[in-house]
Design an enzyme around this catalytic site. Structure first.
Site, PDB file in Angstrom:
ATOM      1  CB  SER A  96      -0.887   0.217   1.339  1.00  0.00           C
ATOM      2  OG  SER A  96      -0.018   0.480   2.371  1.00  0.00           O
ATOM      3  CG  ASP A  97       1.364   5.805  -1.358  1.00  0.00           C
ATOM      4  OD1 ASP A  97       2.089   6.009  -0.615  1.00  0.00           O
ATOM      5  OD2 ASP A  97       1.244   6.710  -2.247  1.00  0.00           O
ATOM      6  CD1 TRP A  98       4.743   5.233   4.997  1.00  0.00           C
ATOM      7  CD2 TRP A  98       4.661   4.125   3.136  1.00  0.00           C
ATOM      8  NE1 TRP A  98       6.133   4.371   4.836  1.00  0.00           N
ATOM      9  CE2 TRP A  98       5.908   3.438   3.760  1.00  0.00           C
ATOM     10  CE3 TRP A  98       4.460   3.437   2.158  1.00  0.00           C
ATOM     11  CZ2 TRP A  98       6.800   2.477   3.189  1.00  0.00           C
ATOM     12  CZ3 TRP A  98       5.304   2.318   1.500  1.00  0.00           C
ATOM     13  CH2 TRP A  98       6.387   1.741   1.931  1.00  0.00           C
ATOM     14  N   GLY A  99      -0.342   4.539   4.566  1.00  0.00           N
ATOM     15  CA  GLY A  99      -1.431   4.956   5.341  1.00  0.00           C
ATOM     16  C   GLY A  99      -2.868   4.706   4.174  1.00  0.00           C
ATOM     17  N   GLY A 100      -2.479   4.084   3.082  1.00  0.00           N
ATOM     18  CA  GLY A 100      -3.567   3.972   2.029  1.00  0.00           C
ATOM     19  C   GLY A 100      -4.455   2.451   2.316  1.00  0.00           C
TER      20      GLY A 100
END
Length: 743
Positions: free
Chosen positions: A267-271
């Site tokens: 995932s993208d960070w926090g996604g």
């Protein structure tokens, strides 16, 4: 640390990088390298508990995820970002640990790399990144960033490659091969349709199947199918109502089942938004475990998520982990990674990327024969671009600024004076919400006029910096910031020749610049060696050979998404804004169902395709770039290969007095087509190096599948038979030769 003396006398173009790449995309897709240890993976998984498996599916630290300690399987170490290996961070924060050995080479950013139009240089770029990643103990580089540049204002346009999918995909393929040949995995990002920064954490992108496949997914497909990419990053946004991190159509149906991807998706960070992401195809939630930790464990135990899905994600992780050999911790970060080979590659990319947009009266190269007085005006002449804004930066070992490079190249052959001219847009300005399009500072304005008063020629450094072009937000306009147009207008009253050098990663409004400048150059955010490369172009040591990877419109409202009124999206009211707001790093994901939709109403008509279809005049077209020499095209022929591919050959002659390189571009139009198509679209290109008066025969192979379109009715790719007109060109609006053929 400033100019690095080690390279000052040794940098030159390696011969290998000047060879013409005339067959981008014509190599067969490699057999995946990740399938060779399946029996070992079976044995490892047989001995793992469910808890051990789940531990692998989320971040352990800010830039690492869990291995299998009981089996001696190391953690995966991730390296941010796409144009230089980020410094070492604290385990659970964005703060540096302040090592003395983690400075790196700052490579030219994405749009600069794209302006080279060279898969060889992209490959070398990736190779250099892979070398530095290994020295730093990294397993996966979070790059390349290959989203299509849909809007000129995009905050990460400088990271991305092009408005054209073939150019983007060709360079992504080269970058991927270069990195992975060093034993380091790439992570293609941001998959998919992450083409804006504003509201990226919740915007729902709605694109037609044809636009999605032909434009936005093509670079990812090329890097996966033709370069065997081992990693992909799921984007923040939604596509067709589903978050990218839990979008089964994207992550499984297309990526894995259709393209044959064998690697991992992070995932993208926090996604990440739910435990369902595992079944959709997500392998790792980064950086924490909001969903793919205890919540996932509970979901498997109560039957909400199948253990089979967890096993499949773990198998894919182990496949990559066993293929990418870990660097022992006591061997990483022991020596400075920025070394002569990587620095030379950074120079070569920068030198090939510089675009000469305009050169009236042959103002360039600079004539130093009479020891002229040169006034260098503009903060961008001294502004370092390795860091700034939100997102990935590089703790550069050094960065040669344009002024430093110019002084080094000129020596005592000219008198150089400098004035800042305008105030630098800073992080403090950005944090306070100050509009970059501000008025000129009166004191700095006056100092600029005094500096230029007795000069023979003015070099005006304009453009953006990394606080203006930044992750997390899109620019509101493409107007030159900090009162630069006003400064330039005043300088023009002095009646001296003006060379405007644009330091930028994205298109700008050049209405004033074009009117008042004798010459215009784009030098990009061009890395550790950018100042030297620019100076060598300005003084004529090398001829400029970069080509624009995107269109410069005359005004922002001419560009397709703005002209059609579908960008920018705005929230309806404050209540809705507070209901679904997501901050820049997406720490606080609130999943409100009233999120924005982004209709891609322009369909396949992105960038030059739109301008050509609608006969819109542009400031500078896609593919544009001048030289200190000139080139004659002749004797074009098209032949059919047994495979059904087309081969284009032509002769190119250097008709000038200086050794130079030209990028030959091949476009295709389909008269009589039964479906809606662009007036012409890029199908191949080739960089060719020529001595004065030299003539070469150039061959560009165009695979048959380049002529395919996505048929919505059958949900499949189709090559429409019939007439095709192939055009050899120096830009998308400078057609030199044409020839007909049939498919």
């Amino acid at each position: 640390m400033k100019a690095h003396s080690l390279l000052s006398l040794t940098l030159s173009f390696p011969v290998a990088l000047l060879l013409c790449s005339c067959n981008p995309g014509n190599s067969p897709a490699p057999v995946s390298a990740l399938m060779g240890q399946e029996s070992r993976i079976d044995a490892i998984m047989d001995g793992m508990t469910l808890e051990q498996k789940v531990a692998m599916l989320h971040g352990k630290h800010m830039f690492s995820s869990e291995g299998v300690p009981s089996e001696g399987i190391a953690d995966i170490q991730y390296a941010d970002g796409p144009f230089g290996i980020r410094e070492e961070m604290e385990p659970h924060s964005w703060n540096s640990v302040h090592l003395q050995t983690d400075s790196a080479t700052f490579f030219p950013t994405g749009s600069a790399l794209a302006a080279t139009w060279s898969e060889e240089l992209s490959h070398e770029y990736g190779r250099a990144m892979g070398i530095e990643a290994r020295l730093r103990g990294k397993d996966m580089i979070l790059g390349p960033a290959i989203n299509i540049q849909r809007v000129p204002t995009g905050g990460r346009t400088y990271e991305y490659l092009s408005e054209d999918p073939l150019l983007s995909g060709t360079l992504a393929r080269g970058y991927t091969l270069g990195v992975q040949e060093q034993g380091v995995a790439v992570c293609l990002k941001h998959y998919a349709l992450n083409n804006q920064e504003d509201y990226r954490g919740f915007v729902d992108v709605r694109a037609s199947p044809r636009a999605m496949r032909e434009i936005y997914l093509t670079p990812f497909e090329m890097a996966v199918r033709e370069a065997d990419a081992w990693g992909v990053m799921a984007a923040y946004n939604k596509v067709d109502g589903r978050w990218c991190s839990e979008n089964k159509v994207l992550l499984t149906d297309i990526l894995r089942d259709e393209w044959g991807f064998k690697g991992i998706v992070i995932s993208d960070w926090g996604g990440t938004h739910s435990v369902e992401a595992v079944e959709a195809g997500l392998n790792v939630e980064m950086p924490g475990q909001s969903y793919l930790g205890e919540k996932l464990l509970a979901a498997v135990k109560d039957g909400t998520v199948s253990e089979e899905a967890v096993n499949q994600r773990v198998r894919e992780l182990l496949r990559v982990r066993l293929h990418v050999q870990p660097v022992p911790e006591d061997e990483a970060n022991k020596e400075m990674t920025s070394q002569p080979l990587q620095q030379r590659i950074a120079y070569d990319v920068a030198a090939h990327s510089i675009v000469l947009m305009k050169n009236e009266d042959n103002t360039l190269p600079l004539d130093l024969s009479s020891k002229p007085k040169i006034a260098v005006i503009g903060d961008n002449a001294i502004c370092e671009q390795s860091q700034g804004g939100v997102g990935a930066g590089v703790k550069a070992l050094y960065e040669v600024t344009p002024l430093e490079g110019l002084k080094e190249a000129v020596g005592d052959m000219a008198e150089i004076s400098y004035a800042g001219g305008y105030a630098r847009y800073t992080r403090h300005d950005r944090n306070r919400g100050v509009n970059p399009v501000m008025e000129a500072d009166p004191t700095l304005h006056e100092e600029a006029m005094e500096c230029a008063g007795d000069a023979d020629i003015i070099l005006f450094f304009a453009g953006d910096n990394r606080e203006i072009e930044t992750e997390g937000s899109d620019r509101k306009s493409i107007t030159l910031p900090c009162g630069q147009d006003a400064i330039l207008s005043s300088l023009a009253t002095l009646g001296k020749p003006i060379v405007t050098i644009l330091v930028t990663g994205a298109p700008l409004d050049l209405t004033t610049v074009d009117t008042l400048s004798s010459s215009v150059v784009v030098s990009w955010f061009n890395g550790s060696e950018g100042g030297r490369a620019l100076a060598d172009v300005l003084v004529g040591k090398i001829s400029p050979s970069g080509k624009l990877p995107f269109t410069f419109p005359k005004k922002l409202t001419d560009s397709p998404a703005y002209a059609l009124g579908v960008f920018p999206q705005t929230l309806k009211d404050e209540e809705e804004s507070s209901d679904i707001f997501v901050d820049l790093v997406n720490k606080d994901q609130r999943k409100g169902e009233r999120g924005l939709r982004a209709p891609y109403s322009e369909g396949i008509f992105v960038g030059y395709r739109y301008f050509d279809k609608n006969n819109v005049d542009v400031e500078y077209p896609f593919g544009h770039g001048l030289s200190y020499s000139s080139f004659e095209y002749s004797d074009m022929k098209v032949s059919k290969r047994r495979s059904g591919d087309l081969r284009v050959t032509l002769c190119v002659r250097n008709t000038g007095k200086m050794a130079a390189e030209e990028v030959v571009q091949v476009y295709a139009s389909r008269p009589g087509s039964k479906i809606e198509r662009p007036e012409r679209e890029l199908k191949g290109f080739c960089r060719v190096s020529l001595s004065p008066s030299e003539k070469k025969r150039v061959t560009i192979d165009i695979p048959r599948e380049r002529f395919r379109h996505f048929d919505v009715g059958s949900s499949s790719w189709v090559v429409e038979e019939g007439k095709v007109v192939l055009l050899c060109a120096s830009s998308s609006r400078d057609m030199r030769l044409s020839c007909e053929s049939t498919l």
